[in-house]
Structures are given as structure tokens and as C-alpha cells.
Design an enzyme around this catalytic site. Structure first.
Site, mmCIF file in Angstrom:
data_model
loop_
_atom_site.group_PDB
_atom_site.id
_atom_site.type_symbol
_atom_site.label_atom_id
_atom_site.label_comp_id
_atom_site.label_asym_id
_atom_site.label_seq_id
_atom_site.Cartn_x
_atom_site.Cartn_y
_atom_site.Cartn_z
ATOM 1 N N HIS A 147 13.385 -26.474 7.849
ATOM 2 C CA HIS A 147 14.285 -27.307 7.043
ATOM 3 C C HIS A 147 13.829 -28.759 7.141
ATOM 4 C CE1 HIS A 147 17.925 -24.314 7.334
ATOM 5 N NE2 HIS A 147 17.080 -23.980 6.388
ATOM 6 N N HIS B 216 18.063 -13.361 -0.546
ATOM 7 C CA HIS B 216 18.381 -14.788 -0.348
ATOM 8 C C HIS B 216 17.243 -15.606 -0.953
ATOM 9 C CE1 HIS B 216 19.504 -18.490 1.534
ATOM 10 N NE2 HIS B 216 18.857 -18.350 2.669
ATOM 11 N N GLU C 238 16.333 -18.814 -0.553
ATOM 12 C CA GLU C 238 15.703 -19.940 0.143
ATOM 13 C C GLU C 238 14.203 -19.664 0.280
ATOM 14 O OE1 GLU C 238 17.811 -21.188 3.658
ATOM 15 O OE2 GLU C 238 16.786 -23.137 3.661
ATOM 16 N N ASP D 133 11.868 -19.798 2.340
ATOM 17 C CA ASP D 133 11.205 -19.059 3.418
ATOM 18 C C ASP D 133 11.205 -17.548 3.144
ATOM 19 O OD1 ASP D 133 13.966 -19.614 3.814
ATOM 20 O OD2 ASP D 133 13.878 -18.873 5.854
ATOM 21 N N HIS E 249 24.087 -17.753 4.526
ATOM 22 C CA HIS E 249 24.617 -19.096 4.622
ATOM 23 C C HIS E 249 24.476 -19.885 3.330
ATOM 24 C CE1 HIS E 249 20.661 -21.366 5.233
ATOM 25 N NE2 HIS E 249 20.326 -20.122 5.103
ATOM 26 N N ASP F 67 19.059 -13.608 6.728
ATOM 27 C CA ASP F 67 19.176 -14.584 7.829
ATOM 28 C C ASP F 67 20.157 -14.142 8.919
ATOM 29 O OD1 ASP F 67 17.380 -16.528 6.946
ATOM 30 O OD2 ASP F 67 18.894 -17.587 5.769
ATOM 31 N N TYR G 34 20.573 -20.404 16.455
ATOM 32 C CA TYR G 34 20.667 -20.211 15.006
ATOM 33 C C TYR G 34 22.136 -20.240 14.576
ATOM 34 C CZ TYR G 34 19.788 -18.695 10.324
ATOM 35 O OH TYR G 34 19.750 -18.658 8.951
ATOM 36 N N HIS H 109 14.294 -12.938 10.058
ATOM 37 C CA HIS H 109 13.601 -13.785 11.047
ATOM 38 C C HIS H 109 13.716 -13.107 12.411
ATOM 39 C CE1 HIS H 109 13.314 -17.246 8.366
ATOM 40 N NE2 HIS H 109 14.618 -17.243 8.164
#
Ligand code: FEO
Length: 396
Positions: free
Chosen positions: A23, A79, A81, A83, A145, A164, A192, A225
Site C-alpha cells: 500500500h 477482489h 485490488e 495485488d 475490506h 484477503d 493484518y 496472501h
């Protein structure tokens, strides 16, 4: 090459041993991370998530070594995002018409990121996709999230692909929780949770209760992850429920910064006083300009109370403390007590400012705090130890 998880499921992700921040620099990843992607081969073939963009070409090449890309029937993006979706443009250049299953928010976010009108198929909780003997069921998990987040459950193998959730920024070749270092995995999992999920704790409880109510058998949780939870996967679900309910241990954390060591001496005297009053409580001292901000936040998450210290300069507190408190405020910690301290030379508004920051961040400030003019002498250090003793009682 990928790593076989079951007869039908193969891990095709990327372990990123070098990653030290995430991030931007908002999240430290001292133990690296991984971007887990999974290939499911039944009568139909589905790919769940991709990897971060810097590894897009490597990902697609390794996928080609595993399978003819044209035989991928469905791509599931849990998701958006980057990554997890960062390799999509590279992949979609090869198989541009392959349908991408995601939530409606996921489609919007993917369009906003990559500006491509791919073949999106939007799904809602309870929608299923039959692959052959097995089927996938989608479960929306908004704000866990991001607004687009979802889980995918695979029957037959009884795997929850949680993205996540339940993950850790942790690089490992071992893949499974029982083969990796348990204490390290939990340190990264709580970090996390503390740094990312704390503000969404009510939603965490609601979503977990909703999923448990389905009564689905669970053999594995394949996160995006870190490790796959294979040995007793429910352990991390139970831990999340524990963390989501205003979690605290018997710990008081003293967080400070100092210019010429007066505030440090105060911090150490407060720690002595707390320990004298309550030998059972764990006391930790962290210097906000030397210790990592995300590790400090993890310690705040674990604490029943914090003691925040800063000297005053130009009528303000030090930026390491004010910056930290901006992050802490956003995390919306609940049920934690706090007090303030610091040295000063003339204007002396530091403790008042610190109390304001603590109240703004939702802490229950238990007293007016304590200040010390210039350098505390032995008499004053004794008073500061007394202050620590009273804090131990007030934070009990
Ligand atoms: Fe691992 Fe929210 O991305």
C-alpha cells in the site's frame, strides 16, 4: 510450476520474498508476502484471482506452462485490488473473451483500474457456477475490506477461497499452515487484522456468522496472501471472531517520541510504576520515531490501554506521534483506555493536545495526564512512577 493442492486445485500464485512495504509505504511487510492464485480443473476450468502487476508476465508464462490458456473457461476475481487483479491485462491480452466473474462493485472497480470492457459476469451471494463434479458458490463480503470483496466456496473439495480475509503478509514455500512457523503466521495474521480490518469488525462478525449458518463443510481456507489453512482451518475463523469483539490482552503500551530524552525518562518511570502496581500486566515501550508504525498499531490492538507521550515544539506535538494518531483514528479502536504525558520548556500544551488526539480517536482518557518541566529530577520521577501506579489501577 504450480503446486497441487487437491486432484482438482493447483496453486499458481507468486511468493514475493523481497516485499518490505505494501500500500505504498502504509503497511510494512517484513516477512514478504504472496499473491495466491488458484486453478481449478474439472469438466470446466476456472482461475481464481491473479497476482500483483510487477509479476504479470511471469504469472502468465507460468500459467502457460501449466495449461493451455484457451482452456480456461472462467476467471473469478474475488477482489479488484491490484495485488490480486494486476496480472489481468496481461492475461486478457491472451484470452480476451474469457468471462470474468466478480461482484457488480468488482466490475466497476476493474473498469476504473484497467479501462477495458471485458466480459464481466456479475454475481451475488448464493449464485453458483457448475464446473462438473464440483460447483462454485459466491458469497459477497462487502467492506472486507473493499466494497467489491467476495469469497468463493468450492463444494466437493470443501474449500473457501477467502481472498484477503484470514490471510497474512508472509512469504513461505511451505504453502500450508501446519508446515510454516505457527507463531510467525499468527503475528502476521493479527498485524493484518489490526491494521486493515479493525474498522470493519462488526461486519467481520456478521459475515462469519452468515457463512457459518450455511453449515458448509470446510476442509481448507485458501487465502490470497500467506499460508493455506489446512490443519484445523476453523482456528483462524474463531480467532477472527475473537479479534473482532473489541479484542484486548492484559497489556499497557507506552508510545512516545522524545527530543532530549526527558519524555523517554518519563516513559520509563511510568512503566516502572505500572509494573510496581500490577506485576501481571505486560508493559511495552515503543518509540514512534524508531519502531515501525504498523507494529505499534498491532501492539495498540493488543492493549487494554495506551500511554501516549510527546514533548512540545512550536506549540505542537512531534510529527511521529501526530502521524501515528491519524492512522489510529482511522482504525476506530473501541474499548481502550488512555493517558498522556510529556516534557516541556515553556508553552506546555503537549498533554492537552495529546488528550485531544486520544479522545478524537475514540479512547477513554482516564485522567488529565502528566507533564514535566525541562528534565525530570529524582523527586519528579518518583511522582511520575506514582502516576504509572494509578494508571495500572485505572486501566485494570
Ligand atoms: Fe490483498 Fe485488498 O488486497
Amino acid at each position: 510450476m504450480g503446486k497441487k493442492i487437491t486432484d482438482k486445485v493447483t496453486w499458481v500464485g507468486k511468493v514475493d520474498w523481497e516485499l518490505k512495504s505494501f500500500h505504498g509505504h502504509e503497511y510494512s511487510t517484513w516477512r514478504g508476502s504472496s499473491y495466491n492464485s488458484y486453478l481449478i480443473r474439472d469438466e470446466k476450468t476456472a482461475l481464481i484471482d491473479t497476482v500483483w502487476q510487477p509479476y504479470d508476465k511471469e504469472f502468465v508464462q507460468r500459467l502457460k506452462n501449466e495449461i493451455d490458456l484457451n482452456s480456461i473457461d472462467y476467471i473469478i476475481i474475488n477482489h479488484s485490488e491490484i495485488d490480486h487483479s494486476g496480472a489481468l491485462p496481461e492475461l486478457m491480452r491472451e484470452i480476451p473473451n474469457t468471462p470474468i466473474y466478480c461482484t457488480s462493485n468488482g466490475a466497476k472497480i476493474l473498469k476504473g483500474h484497467y479501462h477495458n470492457d471485458w466480459n464481466f459476469v456479475t454475481v451475488k451471494t448464493g449464485d453458483t457456477l457448475k464446473l462438473g463434479e464440483t460447483a462454485l458458490t459466491f458469497i459477497e463480503a462487502p467492506m472486507l475490506h473493499w466494497p467489491d470483496s467476495m469469497f468463493t466456496y468450492m463444494n466437493g473439495d470443501n474449500i473457501l477461497f477467502s481472498n484477503d480475509a484470514f490471510g497474512q503478509h508472509y512469504a513461505t514455500e511451505s504453502l500450508y499452515n501446519d508446515l510454516a512457523d505457527t507463531s510467525e503466521i499468527y503475528e502476521e495474521a493479527i498485524k493484518y487484522y489490526a491494521n486493515i480490518l479493525t474498522p470493519f469488525s462488526k461486519l467481520v462478525v456478521r459475515k462469519i456468522e452468515e457463512v457459518l449458518a450455511f453449515g458448509l463443510p470446510l476442509s481448507m481456507i485458501c487465502t490470497s496472501h500467506g499460508v493455506i489453512w489446512k490443519n484445523n482451518p476453523v482456528q483462524i475463523v474463531e480467532q477472527y471472531l475473537n479479534w473482532a469483539k473489541d479484542y484486548k490482552e492484559n497489556q499497557i503500551t507506552i508510545i512516545y517520541d522524545t527530543m532530549w530524552n526527558s519524555t523517554r525518562k518519563m516513559a520509563e518511570a511510568i512503566a516502572c510504576g505500572i509494573e510496581e502496581a500490577d506485576a501481571q500486566v505486560t508493559v511495552k515501550l515503543l518509540n514512534a520515531s524508531k519502531d515501525d508504525k504498523n507494529d505499534i498499531i498491532t501492539q495498540i490492538f493488543k492493549s487494554k490501554g495506551i500511554v501516549l507521550g510527546s514533548p512540545v515544539v512550536n506549540n505542537e506535538i512531534l510529527h511521529s506521534i501526530s502521524g501515528l494518531m491519524e492512522m489510529v483514528k482511522g482504525l476506530k479502536f473501541k474499548g481502550k483506555k488512555a493517558a498522556a504525558f510529556g516534557s516541556y520548556g515553556w508553552s506546555g500544551e503537549n498533554v492537552k493536545l495529546l488528550n485531544g488526539k486520544l479522545k478524537d480517536a475514540g479512547f477513554d482518557v482516564v485522567n488529565d495526564g502528566i507533564r514535566s518541566l525541562w528534565v525530570p529530577d529524582e523527586d519528579e520521577l518518583s511522582k511520575i512512577r506514582d502516576f504509572g501506579r494509578t494508571l495500572a489501577e485505572k486501566m485494570a
